[in-house]
Design a protein around this motif. Structure first.
Motif, PDB file in Angstrom:
ATOM      1  N   ASN A 104       0.859  -1.180   0.114  1.00 23.58           N
ATOM      2  CA  ASN A 104      -0.075  -0.050   0.025  1.00 23.58           C
ATOM      3  C   ASN A 104       0.851   1.343  -0.026  1.00 23.58           C
ATOM      4  O   ASN A 104       0.631   2.271  -0.677  1.00 23.58           O
ATOM      5  CB  ASN A 104      -0.803   0.091   1.226  1.00 23.58           C
ATOM      6  CG  ASN A 104      -2.117  -0.966   1.084  1.00 23.58           C
ATOM      7  OD1 ASN A 104      -2.638  -1.214  -0.044  1.00 23.58           O
ATOM      8  ND2 ASN A 104      -2.552  -1.670   2.025  1.00 23.58           N
ATOM      9  N   ASN A 108       0.647   3.939  -3.051  1.00 23.86           N
ATOM     10  CA  ASN A 108       0.373   5.209  -2.671  1.00 23.86           C
ATOM     11  C   ASN A 108       1.404   6.247  -2.839  1.00 23.86           C
ATOM     12  O   ASN A 108       1.189   7.424  -3.486  1.00 23.86           O
ATOM     13  CB  ASN A 108      -0.292   5.253  -1.138  1.00 23.86           C
ATOM     14  CG  ASN A 108      -1.593   4.607  -1.189  1.00 23.86           C
ATOM     15  OD1 ASN A 108      -2.309   4.604  -1.840  1.00 23.86           O
ATOM     16  ND2 ASN A 108      -1.837   4.001   0.189  1.00 23.86           N
ATOM     17  N   SER A 197      -5.751  10.291  -7.787  1.00 25.81           N
ATOM     18  CA  SER A 197      -5.130  10.393  -6.482  1.00 25.81           C
ATOM     19  C   SER A 197      -6.315  10.084  -5.312  1.00 25.81           C
ATOM     20  O   SER A 197      -6.026   9.773  -4.422  1.00 25.81           O
ATOM     21  CB  SER A 197      -4.360  11.594  -6.300  1.00 25.81           C
ATOM     22  OG  SER A 197      -4.747  12.629  -6.570  1.00 25.81           O
ATOM     23  N   ILE A 200      -7.214   6.385  -5.424  1.00 25.19           N
ATOM     24  CA  ILE A 200      -6.400   5.281  -4.964  1.00 25.19           C
ATOM     25  C   ILE A 200      -6.598   4.588  -3.584  1.00 25.19           C
ATOM     26  O   ILE A 200      -6.560   3.588  -3.356  1.00 25.19           O
ATOM     27  CB  ILE A 200      -4.878   6.034  -5.118  1.00 25.19           C
ATOM     28  CG1 ILE A 200      -4.408   6.173  -6.506  1.00 25.19           C
ATOM     29  CG2 ILE A 200      -3.901   4.962  -4.318  1.00 25.19           C
ATOM     30  CD1 ILE A 200      -3.177   6.681  -6.612  1.00 25.19           C
ATOM     31  N   PRO A 201      -6.923   5.727  -2.659  1.00 25.44           N
ATOM     32  CA  PRO A 201      -7.368   4.904  -1.239  1.00 25.44           C
ATOM     33  C   PRO A 201      -8.561   3.632  -1.463  1.00 25.44           C
ATOM     34  O   PRO A 201      -8.658   2.871  -0.691  1.00 25.44           O
ATOM     35  CB  PRO A 201      -8.045   6.005  -0.283  1.00 25.44           C
ATOM     36  CG  PRO A 201      -7.129   7.339  -1.057  1.00 25.44           C
ATOM     37  CD  PRO A 201      -7.233   7.060  -2.423  1.00 25.44           C
ATOM     38  N   SER A 204      -6.915   0.779  -3.003  1.00 19.66           N
ATOM     39  CA  SER A 204      -5.918   0.263  -1.711  1.00 19.66           C
ATOM     40  C   SER A 204      -6.769  -0.626  -0.944  1.00 19.66           C
ATOM     41  O   SER A 204      -6.607  -1.556  -0.546  1.00 19.66           O
ATOM     42  CB  SER A 204      -5.380   1.277  -1.123  1.00 19.66           C
ATOM     43  OG  SER A 204      -4.705   0.708  -0.089  1.00 19.66           O
TER      44      SER A 204
END
Length: 288
Positions: A104, A108, A197, A200-201, A204
């Motif tokens: 992760n 990230n 961006s 992405i969390p 993830s």
């Protein structure tokens, strides 16, 4: 013939190249390798800089995954009972959370490697691949004490060290290669699509919840169509976690076929990621 074409021909005749031009891939990789000292220094500086911001410094490298394991263990320890709960649940969970932290942070961090260093990219000539490589190296350095803590906790909860633990050396090497490929891909994507961006969390989190961090996939897929199990056997992060648990846990076998699966993933991801990143070399620092 236009004036610009004439100038281009003269420049080529005298061995001149366009400023910021993308070199051939072999030359590009050679330049990246020649800057390995700078890359390593950049990774070390980032670790030092990050630690200086926090009162506990380097301790957060261990505290962050430990707190995550504590939270997930508390929540899922009560939810998962009976046949749905893996054997050696605490060690099972610790291995999953600690190992996924490396992935992760690489994904990230790789996604921000270019966009968070715009001034550096615009002011100095160097192969931009150095930035995601430095980020993955930084995460690898942070992963080493986490890995040591994972070994200690595994022993505390009943595992006995043996020679098979040395298999973590090739596993971490493959994991690093795989994470490099991921970092290269996301580094370029976020340059072209800044809004990525923000997503992405969620990506993830989806990977985290599907990779088998806190559940035994064999029990989950039991009684379901075989094709689902066959597909899941190629989940790269599930491969990593299964191999890690096979090495560390007493009641787990090391899935030999997963070594092949994850090796394929590592080679494919770093190859695709390298070419994909290199193709946009001229655009880094110029996209707005």
């Amino acid at each position: 013939m236009s004036k610009s074409s004439e100038l281009a021909e003269k420049a080529e005749r005298f061995g001149l190249t366009r400023v910021g031009a993308r070199p051939p891939l072999p030359s590009y990789l050679k330049q990246v390798w020649e800057r390995r000292d700078f890359t390593l220094s950049l990774a070390r500086y980032r670790i030092q800089s990050e630690n200086e911001r926090n009162r506990l410094g380097m301790a957060w490298v261990l505290l962050r995954p430990s707190f995550q394991a504590l939270v997930y263990g508390t929540v899922f320890g009560f939810i998962m009972t009976g046949s749905s709960r893996p054997d050696n649940f605490v060690s099972f969970l610790i291995i999953g959370v600690f190992s996924l932290e490396f992935f992760n942070s690489s994904m990230n961090g790789g996604a921000k490697a270019i966009i968070s260093n715009t001034s550096l990219v615009q002011s100095l000539p160097f192969p931009r691949m150095v930035l995601p490589v430095a980020k993955v190296l930084e995460n690898l350095m942070n992963f080493m004490p986490t890995l040591a803590l994972m070994f200690i906790l595994a022993i505390i909860f009943g595992s006995r060290p043996d020679w098979s633990w040395f298999l973590f050396i090739p596993l971490v090497m493959l994991f690093t290669i795989f994470n490099l490929g991921i970092a290269f891909i996301f580094s370029r994507l976020t340059v072209h699509f800044r809004d990525l961006s923000q997503l992405i969390p969620f990506v993830s989190r989806m990977i985290f919840y599907t990779s088998g961090v806190f559940f035994d996939s064999s029990r989950l897929l039991d009684g379901r169509p075989q094709i689902l199990a066959d597909i899941y056997d190629w989940h790269p992060l599930h491969n990593v976690l299964s191999i890690s648990r096979g090495i560390l846990l007493e009641n787990q076998e090391i899935p030999v076929e997963y070594w092949f699966n994850f090796s394929v993933w590592a080679v494919v991801m770093v190859s695709v990621g390298t070419v994909f990143f290199w193709k946009a070399e001229e655009r880094y620092g110029r996209d707005h």
